[in-house]
Design a protein around this motif. Structure first.
Motif, mmCIF file in Angstrom:
data_model
loop_
_atom_site.group_PDB
_atom_site.id
_atom_site.type_symbol
_atom_site.label_atom_id
_atom_site.label_comp_id
_atom_site.label_asym_id
_atom_site.label_seq_id
_atom_site.Cartn_x
_atom_site.Cartn_y
_atom_site.Cartn_z
ATOM 1 N N LYS A 268 0.837 -1.205 0.000
ATOM 2 C CA LYS A 268 0.000 0.000 0.000
ATOM 3 C C LYS A 268 0.871 1.254 0.000
ATOM 4 C CE LYS A 268 -3.910 0.838 0.951
ATOM 5 N NZ LYS A 268 -5.056 1.332 0.150
ATOM 6 N N GLU A 269 1.911 1.244 0.791
ATOM 7 C CA GLU A 269 2.800 2.410 0.826
ATOM 8 C C GLU A 269 3.516 2.591 -0.508
ATOM 9 O OE1 GLU A 269 6.100 4.127 3.856
ATOM 10 O OE2 GLU A 269 6.559 2.186 2.926
ATOM 11 N N GLU A 271 2.474 1.636 -3.406
ATOM 12 C CA GLU A 271 1.457 2.114 -4.346
ATOM 13 C C GLU A 271 1.297 3.622 -4.237
ATOM 14 O OE1 GLU A 271 -3.159 0.931 -5.183
ATOM 15 O OE2 GLU A 271 -2.654 1.705 -3.197
ATOM 16 N N HIS A 272 1.227 4.130 -3.024
ATOM 17 C CA HIS A 272 1.046 5.570 -2.820
ATOM 18 C C HIS A 272 2.270 6.349 -3.310
ATOM 19 C CE1 HIS A 272 -0.309 9.305 -1.046
ATOM 20 N NE2 HIS A 272 0.854 9.410 -0.415
ATOM 21 N N GLY A 275 2.134 6.793 -6.910
ATOM 22 C CA GLY A 275 0.981 7.522 -7.424
ATOM 23 C C GLY A 275 -0.034 6.628 -8.102
ATOM 24 N N ASP A 277 -2.389 4.967 -6.491
ATOM 25 C CA ASP A 277 -3.639 4.946 -5.731
ATOM 26 C C ASP A 277 -4.585 6.034 -6.260
ATOM 27 O OD1 ASP A 277 -1.886 6.897 -4.855
ATOM 28 O OD2 ASP A 277 -2.399 6.683 -2.738
ATOM 29 N N ASN A 279 -7.767 8.013 -7.343
ATOM 30 C CA ASN A 279 -9.113 8.138 -6.794
ATOM 31 C C ASN A 279 -10.119 8.275 -7.931
ATOM 32 O OD1 ASN A 279 -11.191 8.541 -4.862
ATOM 33 N ND2 ASN A 279 -11.036 10.758 -5.167
ATOM 34 N N CYS A 365 8.795 1.113 -8.865
ATOM 35 C CA CYS A 365 7.345 1.012 -9.095
ATOM 36 C C CYS A 365 6.955 -0.207 -9.912
ATOM 37 C CB CYS A 365 6.832 2.292 -9.753
ATOM 38 S SG CYS A 365 6.893 3.730 -8.646
ATOM 39 N N THR A 614 -8.147 0.379 4.913
ATOM 40 C CA THR A 614 -8.640 1.296 3.875
ATOM 41 C C THR A 614 -9.189 2.566 4.492
ATOM 42 O OG1 THR A 614 -9.195 -0.598 2.486
ATOM 43 C CG2 THR A 614 -10.185 1.529 1.909
ATOM 44 N N ALA A 617 -6.345 4.739 5.604
ATOM 45 C CA ALA A 617 -5.683 5.375 4.471
ATOM 46 C C ALA A 617 -6.497 6.561 3.965
ATOM 47 C CB ALA A 617 -5.459 4.358 3.350
#
Length: 618
Positions: A268-269, A271-272, A275, A277, A279, A365, A614, A617
């Motif tokens: 998850k980290e 992924e963030h 970029g 993640d 929306n 990435c 989730t 986050a």
């Protein structure tokens, strides 16, 4: 008595000089309709009348062979097709007849993958089995429409090209295909006006938009295009279809990381930081920016000359992480679950001990590559990760290999195929070498990804009454559904960007079983199939057959947004970003020897964790 085209074939074989003086009536190399109607002679040439080896039951009347593409200076460039009738006489109907009866073309991707892979392992009338026998497919797509499987671009499968004739990009590919269609409807005149459906999967997600663009830009196009349908397609760029969906894949199949919360939080980290993640809103609020190119973030593929192929099953898996393994050591195929857990514990200390806010210096990435290598090294029962069908942990799999059948001289003769070895993947369809690095396409394709012009294409499609269909298999990790959802929400169609409501309407097969989610707005349809991998017609043939009948060829309104009402209703559970995968992972040698069943308690505990993670986050 030899028919006219067959006589010309013998003459062409005898002398190239004479062939250059032949009139333009020979199907392999013609530039226009000669005086008089030669289509019956061409049809007679292309009809498959000789017996096919190991085919013991009657099959639909079918036609096969090479047809020229009309590219100036390249008379030997052809595309090869194999077509099966829905009913006797339907393909060979006269011009203007059967005007309401659909016909379709299926394309595989690769790039460079023969569409005979699709025909003989997915949706054609003849299917190859693990022992190389040929059996009937009760869900063959030609039972619903006249169906053509076409090898393209030139040089792929049984298609041909001279040494300097390979396509230099997708625009050339589109023009070649329009040339092929122009000549195809001269052989089968009724096809010119009948509703035409262009379908395909994987890298055909790049081919089909470019072909559609070429058809739209052709004055008086040769066919009456009504819908395009893309399955698990590469419409966006490399990072979008391969890397962005990694965390969604882990939420779908947490078995990949052994239900480990710490490892999940690590991804998850990452992924963030990349970029990825993104929306999504309904409708989308603003253009989604270009996402990070993984080649700019890691030294994983430095100085490598790797040639991946999206549609060749497992080829991407085999090449991943071959340049460097970081802490993920090479796997011993005899490792027990205990040994894998011991090594995983060592790795985990390194993953979660990394300073917050930093990318892994080796993987960067390349999140999908890191995920799959983790599974193969540290998670039982994966010893080889099937990128295209996550629950399939068989090693090796039962082969579905049509090469023995297709390279049989009796088959080639019956199908009017050229004397060349048929291979599943043609390595360099763009006539160049491939390399990996920042800003490159890893397949040697110099063209921009279709997402760059999908808004324009969708606008033209609406004006011309052409419907766009995109579907996905939930068990595909490589070209996973989140990436295609991002693509759709970045397209403006009907004056609005993306869908206005989240896809959440169930659809079923003919037995009433849940098949997946379907959503339709403003000339655009999206579907997500449950229990299906990258090759949806192979994974769930009956559901794919029903979808073809109801939504591609038909006009089923399930999932259609009509103002504030959605036909078929909406299930809030299906509106979640994740459709849970199957609870069984199959493993063994050659065939399923056993299956790993996840206890319900484990699933419940994981669901609770993910909900909390989730929410935190957000």
């Amino acid at each position: 008595m030899l028919d006219f085209p067959r006589l010309l074939l013998l003459i062409l074989s005898a002398t190239q000089a004479f062939s250059q003086r032949l009139p333009s009536t020979f199907p392999h190399n013609y530039t226009g309709i000669p005086k008089g109607d030669f289509s019956p002679a061409w049809q007679k040439y292309f009809e498959v009348t000789q017996p096919l080896p190991n085919v013991t039951k009657p099959i639909a009347r079918n036609f096969a062979g090479n047809i020229g593409i009309n590219r100036v200076g390249h008379p030997n460039n052809t595309l090869w097709f194999w077509a099966f009738e829905k009913e006797e006489g339907s393909i060979t109907a006269d011009a203007g007849k059967r005007e309401n009866e659909p016909w379709l073309i299926w394309l595989n991707g690769g790039p460079g993958s023969s569409s005979l892979v699709g025909s003989m392992t997915e949706n054609g009338p003849l299917q190859v089995t693990g022992n190389y026998s040929i059996v009937e497919n009760e869900f063959s797509w030609n039972k619903l429409a006249d169906a053509f499987w076409v090898d393209q671009p030139v040089g792929t499968g049984f298609s041909t090209s001279d040494a300097a004739g390979y396509v230099d990009g997708e625009d050339q590919l589109g023009q070649d295909f329009v040339g092929f269609l122009t000549n195809l409807v001269k052989v089968f005149p009724s096809l010119a006006t009948r509703p035409f459906y262009l379908t395909g999967e994987s890298y055909a997600g790049t081919f089909i938009p470019y072909i559609t663009k070429a058809i739209f830009s052709t004055p008086n196009p040769p066919v009456n295009l009504r819908k395009i349908s893309i399955g698990d397609g590469t419409i966006g760029g490399f990072a979008l279809y391969e890397e962005l969906s990694t965390v969604i894949t882990l939420e779908t199949y947490p078995e990949i990381i052994g239900f480990d919360p710490d490892v999940f939080q690590y991804f998850k980290e990452q992924e963030h930081l990349c970029g990825y993640d993104v929306n999504l809103t309904y409708p989308q609020d603003g253009i989604i920016p270009t996402i990070t190119d993984p080649f700019t973030t890691a030294r994983l593929f430095a100085n490598s000359q790797i040639q991946p192929k999206v549609l060749k099953k497992r080829s991407l898996s085999k090449r991943t992480l071959s340049a460097a393994r970081y802490l993920l050591s090479s796997r011993d195929v005899e490792n027990s679950a205990v040994e894998m857990e011991q090594r995983r514990t060592i790795l985990k200390r390194n993953l979660i001990g990394r300073p917050n806010g930093t990318l892994d210096p080796m993987y960067g990435c390349f999140l999908w590559e890191e995920m799959t290598d983790y599974a193969q090294n540290f998670t039982f029962p994966w010893r080889e990760f099937d990128a295209y069908d996550i629950p399939d942990a068989l090693r090796p799999e039962v082969p579905s290999d049509p090469s023995v059948f297709l390279n049989d001289n009796r088959t080639r003769a019956a199908l009017h195929a050229p004397i060349k070895e048929w291979v599943e993947i043609f390595s360099n369809p763009f006539g160049n070498s491939t390399s990996e690095g920042p800003g490159t396409n890893p397949f040697g394709d110099p063209s921009v990804e279709p997402m760059a012009f999908m808004t324009e294409l969708a606008t033209n499609a609406s004006e011309k009454g052409v419907h766009i269909i995109i579907y996905e298999g939930n068990d595909d990790s490589l070209v996973a559904h989140r990436g295609l959802q991002v693509v759709i929400q970045n397209i403006t169609f009907g004056g609005i960007q993306g869908f206005t409501r989240k896809p959440a309407t169930p659809f079923t097969d003919d037995e009433g079983r849940f098949a997946g989610i379907v959503h339709q707005e403003r000339n655009f349809t999206y579907a997500l199939f449950q229990n299906a991998g990258h090759f949806v017609p192979r994974s769930v043939p009956e559901a794919a057959f029903v979808f073809l009948r109801e939504f591609i060829l038909g006009s089923n309104m399930t999932g259609f947004v009509d103002g504030s009402h959605v036909v078929g209703g909406e299930d809030p559970v299906l509106a979640e970003d994740v459709m849970p995968g199957t609870t069984a992972i199959f493993y063994g040698h050659g065939s399923t020897a056993s299956s790993l069943i996840v206890p319900s308690e484990t699933l419940a505990s994981w669901s609770s964790f993910v909900a909390t993670a989730t929410a935190t986050a957000l």
